[in-house]
Design a protein around this motif. Structure first.
Motif, mmCIF file in Angstrom:
data_model
loop_
_atom_site.group_PDB
_atom_site.id
_atom_site.type_symbol
_atom_site.label_atom_id
_atom_site.label_comp_id
_atom_site.label_asym_id
_atom_site.label_seq_id
_atom_site.Cartn_x
_atom_site.Cartn_y
_atom_site.Cartn_z
ATOM 1 N N PHE A 4 0.803 -1.368 -0.034
ATOM 2 C CA PHE A 4 0.063 0.073 0.095
ATOM 3 C C PHE A 4 0.722 1.349 0.122
ATOM 4 C CE2 PHE A 4 -3.094 -2.800 1.548
ATOM 5 C CZ PHE A 4 -4.198 -2.650 0.586
ATOM 6 N N SER A 5 2.018 1.268 0.660
ATOM 7 C CA SER A 5 3.070 2.530 0.688
ATOM 8 C C SER A 5 3.471 2.804 -0.504
ATOM 9 C CB SER A 5 3.933 2.085 1.785
ATOM 10 O OG SER A 5 4.996 1.108 1.288
ATOM 11 N N ARG A 6 3.381 1.808 -1.571
ATOM 12 C CA ARG A 6 4.089 2.014 -2.915
ATOM 13 C C ARG A 6 2.830 2.398 -4.044
ATOM 14 N NH1 ARG A 6 8.279 -2.882 -3.213
ATOM 15 N NH2 ARG A 6 9.398 -2.504 -1.088
ATOM 16 N N ILE A 7 1.680 2.368 -3.684
ATOM 17 C CA ILE A 7 0.789 2.866 -4.448
ATOM 18 C C ILE A 7 0.510 4.221 -4.555
ATOM 19 C CG2 ILE A 7 -1.854 2.469 -5.210
ATOM 20 C CD1 ILE A 7 -1.569 -0.457 -3.747
ATOM 21 N N ASP A 8 0.554 4.968 -5.761
ATOM 22 C CA ASP A 8 0.310 6.254 -6.101
ATOM 23 C C ASP A 8 0.002 6.407 -7.393
ATOM 24 O OD1 ASP A 8 -0.027 8.794 -5.983
ATOM 25 O OD2 ASP A 8 2.142 9.508 -5.562
ATOM 26 N N VAL A 9 -1.235 6.093 -7.820
ATOM 27 C CA VAL A 9 -1.687 6.032 -8.861
ATOM 28 C C VAL A 9 -2.202 7.676 -9.440
ATOM 29 C CG1 VAL A 9 -3.528 5.395 -10.642
ATOM 30 C CG2 VAL A 9 -2.541 3.927 -9.063
ATOM 31 N N ALA A 10 -2.843 8.451 -8.601
ATOM 32 C CA ALA A 10 -3.267 9.673 -8.794
ATOM 33 C C ALA A 10 -2.251 10.932 -8.485
ATOM 34 C CB ALA A 10 -4.523 9.926 -8.255
ATOM 35 N N GLY A 11 -1.163 10.505 -7.824
ATOM 36 C CA GLY A 11 -0.234 11.517 -7.234
ATOM 37 C C GLY A 11 -0.517 12.086 -5.860
ATOM 38 N N GLY A 12 0.398 12.092 -5.025
ATOM 39 C CA GLY A 12 0.214 12.489 -3.862
ATOM 40 C C GLY A 12 -0.699 11.722 -2.751
ATOM 41 N N SER A 13 -0.908 10.361 -2.846
ATOM 42 C CA SER A 13 -1.564 9.404 -2.321
ATOM 43 C C SER A 13 -1.008 9.308 -0.969
ATOM 44 C CB SER A 13 -1.620 8.134 -3.168
ATOM 45 O OG SER A 13 -2.565 8.355 -4.333
ATOM 46 N N THR A 14 -1.708 8.938 -0.044
ATOM 47 C CA THR A 14 -1.397 8.752 1.440
ATOM 48 C C THR A 14 -1.174 7.129 1.669
ATOM 49 O OG1 THR A 14 -3.722 8.574 2.227
ATOM 50 C CG2 THR A 14 -2.401 10.701 2.348
ATOM 51 N N GLY A 15 -0.534 6.423 0.796
ATOM 52 C CA GLY A 15 -0.247 4.937 0.805
ATOM 53 C C GLY A 15 0.411 4.751 1.998
ATOM 54 N N TYR A 16 1.436 5.466 2.382
ATOM 55 C CA TYR A 16 2.144 5.084 3.687
ATOM 56 C C TYR A 16 1.063 4.921 4.947
ATOM 57 C CZ TYR A 16 5.636 4.601 7.426
ATOM 58 O OH TYR A 16 6.290 4.114 8.746
ATOM 59 N N HIS A 17 0.247 6.029 4.897
ATOM 60 C CA HIS A 17 -0.672 6.082 5.957
ATOM 61 C C HIS A 17 -1.559 4.791 6.142
ATOM 62 C CE1 HIS A 17 -3.945 7.270 8.474
ATOM 63 N NE2 HIS A 17 -4.868 6.884 7.427
ATOM 64 N N ARG A 18 -1.787 4.352 4.888
ATOM 65 C CA ARG A 18 -2.780 3.123 4.751
ATOM 66 C C ARG A 18 -2.085 1.711 5.106
ATOM 67 N NH1 ARG A 18 -5.011 6.460 1.035
ATOM 68 N NH2 ARG A 18 -7.332 6.747 1.085
ATOM 69 N N TYR A 19 -0.712 1.689 4.674
ATOM 70 C CA TYR A 19 0.040 0.578 5.351
ATOM 71 C C TYR A 19 0.065 0.729 6.774
ATOM 72 C CZ TYR A 19 4.594 -1.214 6.974
ATOM 73 O OH TYR A 19 5.618 -1.399 7.643
ATOM 74 N N HIS A 20 0.557 1.801 7.249
ATOM 75 C CA HIS A 20 0.832 1.907 8.764
ATOM 76 C C HIS A 20 -0.659 1.555 9.514
ATOM 77 C CE1 HIS A 20 2.564 3.222 12.265
ATOM 78 N NE2 HIS A 20 1.612 4.317 12.416
ATOM 79 N N LEU A 21 -1.712 1.960 8.990
ATOM 80 C CA LEU A 21 -2.917 1.610 9.714
ATOM 81 C C LEU A 21 -3.257 0.079 9.630
ATOM 82 C CD1 LEU A 21 -5.692 2.289 10.619
ATOM 83 C CD2 LEU A 21 -6.685 2.224 8.197
ATOM 84 N N TYR A 22 -2.761 -0.516 8.420
ATOM 85 C CA TYR A 22 -2.840 -2.055 8.753
ATOM 86 C C TYR A 22 -1.990 -2.742 9.541
ATOM 87 C CZ TYR A 22 -6.543 -2.308 4.655
ATOM 88 O OH TYR A 22 -7.604 -2.095 3.960
ATOM 89 N N ASP A 23 -0.748 -2.192 9.495
ATOM 90 C CA ASP A 23 0.270 -2.803 10.231
ATOM 91 C C ASP A 23 -0.213 -2.579 11.736
ATOM 92 O OD1 ASP A 23 2.654 -4.040 9.861
ATOM 93 O OD2 ASP A 23 3.671 -2.346 11.075
ATOM 94 N N GLN A 24 -0.491 -1.336 12.135
ATOM 95 C CA GLN A 24 -0.891 -1.199 13.465
ATOM 96 C C GLN A 24 -2.088 -2.045 14.013
ATOM 97 O OE1 GLN A 24 0.842 0.497 15.994
ATOM 98 N NE2 GLN A 24 2.440 0.360 14.329
#
Length: 227
Positions: free
Chosen positions: A112-132
């Protein structure tokens, strides 16, 4: 705005919600277009307008999640001829996710942290959410928790429908939600395989593909408001 780009939200509470809704309309529009292929031109033009508008609005939302959901919907709806293999494809995808999780240095949700289709995506936030969520399993598993801000999740923002079920309802709620989603997919898929009129088969397959776009959108947003 995000990184200088205008994000269309229209009457929806957030651009992601608008994009997710528009993405879910696209498979139904294509299915109706194919179902009306032998009928009057006005109906065909109306369905074609639905296809064009749903794609345009999804892109105008400038959100990676809805765009990925749209891509999944487009890919699925054009697999109508091969729909009987949908079950095999689902098991193959599940196996691929397990394989990646076992072979990657980071957990599979790190993608999720590497996904940025539209530009400026908060992929790392989503990765961190799943991880936590995984790391704090024992805290929410029974009946959920009031929020996730104390997990150092930015602004306590739950950007996943699946995580929302877990956090606010516990493990049983999450499992029931996944079961419900699975039933929607399985029922619409199995019905599309029945020996019905071709137009009706297309319509039922359109429902399946529309459900699929929501399944993908659920990975990146927790629905609220008008949607």
């Amino acid at each position: 705005h995000r990184d200088g780009r205008i994000r269309c939200s229209a009457a929806f509470s957030h651009a992601i919600l608008l994009g997710s809704f528009a993405a879910s309309i696209m498979p139904m529009s294509i299915a109706l277009l194919r179902a009306n292929s032998r009928k009057n031109m006005a109906a065909k033009l109306f369905c074609l307008l639905g296809v064009v508008c749903s794609i345009y609005v999804t892109i105008a939302s400038a959100s990676s999640g809805p765009i990925l959901a749209l891509m999944a919907g487009i890919g699925a709806v054009f697999c109508f001829r091969y729909r009987k293999y949908a079950g095999i494809a689902a098991y193959a995808l599940f196996g691929l996710v397990i394989f990646l999780h076992l072979t990657m240095k980071a957990p599979v949700w790190h993608l999720f942290s590497r996904i940025d289709v539209a530009g400026g995506s908060t992929g790392y936030h989503r990765y961190h959410l799943y991880d936590q969520t995984v790391n704090n399993f024992s805290e929410w598993a029974l009946i959920g928790v009031k929020g996730v801000a104390h997990w150092n999740v930015w602004a306590g923002d739950i950007t996943s429908m699946y995580v929302a079920q877990a956090v606010f309802g516990g493990l049983l709620t999450l499992l029931l939600f996944i079961w419900m989603v699975g039933l929607c997919l399985r029922f619409s898929w199995r019905c599309s395989l029945l020996r019905l009129d071709l137009a009706l088969q297309w319509l039922l397959w359109g429902f399946f593909c529309s459900f699929l776009t929501h399944v993908v959108s659920f990975l990146s947003v927790s629905y609220f408001g008008q949607i």
